[in-house]
Design a protein around this motif. Structure first.
Motif, short mmCIF file in Angstrom:
data_model
loop_
_atom_site.label_atom_id
_atom_site.label_comp_id
_atom_site.label_asym_id
_atom_site.label_seq_id
_atom_site.Cartn_x
_atom_site.Cartn_y
_atom_site.Cartn_z
N VAL A 40 -4.46 0.98 0.94
CA VAL A 40 -4.98 -0.05 1.87
C VAL A 40 -6.13 -0.57 1.62
O VAL A 40 -6.03 -2.07 1.69
CB VAL A 40 -4.99 0.86 3.38
CG1 VAL A 40 -5.55 -0.33 4.23
CG2 VAL A 40 -3.70 1.36 3.61
N SER A 92 5.08 -1.52 8.25
CA SER A 92 4.54 -0.28 7.99
C SER A 92 5.60 0.96 8.10
O SER A 92 6.31 0.89 9.29
CB SER A 92 3.42 0.00 8.88
OG SER A 92 2.84 1.41 8.59
N ASP A 122 -3.59 0.92 8.88
CA ASP A 122 -2.84 0.00 8.41
C ASP A 122 -2.90 -1.58 8.35
O ASP A 122 -2.69 -2.55 7.93
CB ASP A 122 -1.14 0.29 8.19
CG ASP A 122 -0.67 1.22 7.32
OD1 ASP A 122 -1.36 1.49 6.23
OD2 ASP A 122 0.38 2.00 7.79
N ALA A 175 0.82 -1.10 0.11
CA ALA A 175 -0.03 -0.07 0.03
C ALA A 175 0.86 1.28 -0.09
O ALA A 175 1.45 1.39 1.00
CB ALA A 175 -1.10 0.08 1.15
#
Length: 499
Positions: A407, A430, A445, A290
């Motif tokens: 995401v 992340s 996330d 993402a």
């Protein structure tokens, strides 16, 4: 005689009742039960016939108590560990905490202990998802000896993840750098050992998955790009490129001496077992990325590149399409004008470099993301090395709206796995920058693991440079090292009749 008595007492017990009892045993008692008789061993093996991933987190500020809490939780159910990953927070001393972890993890189990700037996991006591992030004095790249030894007055945190993968073989392969000879990492030796290990256990040079952990003092971009070049698309590659870690290999006699080598990185390597039973299914790895950055401004061609002692590159360039001899582009002024025009506020800035390189007989183009640090009227300064004159690059800026969309795309991607696959575990890497101030909300996330995949064990960390290999973006085009993004690794199981 004692074993015979146990067998005689339970010989008349219905198999369903026995299985129900065995499933409730903690890991140590389960291992003992498997040694009672062949019949019990078969029943235990039937319970652990599929891969399993278990993870627990503790935010106890005492490292000894935190280690006890996560081990008690993880080993409260039947499992035979094939690998272990431990994440610890910035408050805990890495050497001190690792001492207790290594004592508790059974010998012969490969393990990597990584210190990260943030933790994401399920609390062992409250059974709820917890995110902890440490605000470092000089930003996410601030590491010093006080931090590593545990002298920062912040609450601690620790995550233990244990995996059982009966169809795979797992070990740790370190990236070495000699303390006495060349100051360069032994990349070719690392690739040789990685592929030799895979070939020895699977018959193939290419492992199924590589989880990399790099040292924060070293730029491992070159080895990540090398892996991306050599390994086929089917090999999943994820990790944290900027942390601090310790490890133990499956065979401890193969551990390298810290007196002779630096360890620039360590890879937890998953290779398929060529001798696995035909009754076992297959473990598969799926990567989703993402992004949190979008392009803006002109494309620039680098004309001159200078790499300084701090692993930073000073780049002078011209706008692509401009004839030779035209004055160098004042990138800083152009950037500031674009930021003002687009009303971007104060975003994180990066450049995405398109690198075309000749590797042996193969020409390969990779995309590399470098954080923009500043500059002057002649050049810009970016983190990392490996940029050459003639490379093209574009500017990128962080964007929360784009990140939210990506995401959601990652969530759909992981939920859309084939119906005959069962997702049994996941890892999250992340970016440190993706927090509440960036999104305007918490727990963004982790949403891919809170809807249809809710209940799937997962563990995550905040990184300052996340590794995530996506599917090839085009012919010969790879992209493996990210910034301001979130990388997901989902592990799934396919029954033997389905593949």
């Amino acid at each position: 005689m004692a074993n015979e008595g146990v067998v005689s007492v339970f010989s008349k017990v219905n198999d369903d009742i026995l299985l129900n009892i065995l499933r409730r045993l903690p890991a140590v008692a389960f291992a003992c039960a498997a040694c009672v008789s062949r019949a019990w061993n078969r029943n235990c093996s039937s319970i652990l016939c599929r891969p399993k991933f278990v993870s627990a987190m503790s935010v106890n500020p005492d490292p000894c108590e935190a280690v006890d809490e996560v081990f008690d939780e993880v080993f409260s159910q039947p499992i035979r560990p094939d690998f272990a990953i431990v994440y610890i927070g910035m408050e805990f001393s890495l050497p001190f905490t690792s001492f207790f972890v290594f004592k508790k993890v059974p010998r012969g189990v490969p393990i990597i202990i990584n210190q990260a700037v943030g933790l994401i996991g399920v609390d062992a006591g409250a059974d709820e998802i917890v995110e902890v992030k440490w605000e470092l004095e000089n930003g996410p790249n601030y590491w010093d000896e006080e931090i590593l030894m545990g002298g920062n007055p912040i609450n601690g945190g620790l995550i233990l993840s244990i995996g059982f993968v009966p169809d795979l073989k797992v070990d740790v392969i370190p990236l070495l750098r000699s303390k006495t000879q060349s100051n360069m990492p032994l990349m070719e030796y690392f690739m040789l050992e990685l592929r030799s290990y895979s070939a020895s256990v699977s018959g193939s040079l290419n492992p199924a998955c590589i989880t990399m952990f790099g040292d924060h003092r070293v730029d491992i971009r070159s080895i990540v790009e090398k892996i991306d070049l050599v390994m086929p698309e089917e090999t999943a590659v994820v990790g944290d490129a900027k942390g601090s870690f310790l490890f133990r290999r499956r065979d401890q006699t193969q551990n390298y001496s810290a007196d002779l080598f630096f360890f620039d990185a360590a890879a937890l390597v998953f290779a398929r077992d060529q001798n696995k039973s035909a009754e076992l299914g297959e473990t598969r790895f799926h990567v989703a990325v993402a992004d949190g950055i979008i392009p803006f401004g002109p494309e620039v061609r680098s004309v001159s590149v200078f790499e300084d002692f701090f692993a930073q590159s000073w780049i002078s360039g011209v706008v692509e399409g401009v004839e030779e001899g035209y004055p160098m582009l004042d990138c800083v002024t152009v950037l500031q004008q674009l930021i003002n025009q687009l009303d971007l506020g104060n975003p994180n800035l990066y450049i995405e470099v398109r690198k075309g390189r000749q590797y042996s007989t193969q020409f390969r183009t990779t995309l590399a993301c470098h954080e923009l640090l500043g500059g002057n009227y002649e050049s810009i300064i970016v983190k990392g090395c490996g940029i050459q004159p003639g490379d093209r690059f574009i500017f990128l800026h962080s964007d929360a709206g784009s990140a939210l969309t990506r995401v959601d795309d990652a969530r759909h991607s992981l939920e859309a796995l084939d119906a005959n696959q069962e997702v049994f575990g996941g890892l999250i890497f992340s970016s440190y920058h993706r927090d509440r101030s960036f999104f305007g909300a918490s727990h963004v996330d982790i949403t891919p693991f809170t809807d249809k995949l809710s209940g799937v064990p997962m563990a995550g960390i905040s990184c300052t440079r996340e590794i995530g290999r996506r599917a090839l973006l085009g012919p010969g085009l790879g992209y493996c090292l990210h910034a301001h993004s979130c990388v997901y690794l989902a592990m799934s199981y396919v029954p033997p009749m389905s593949y």
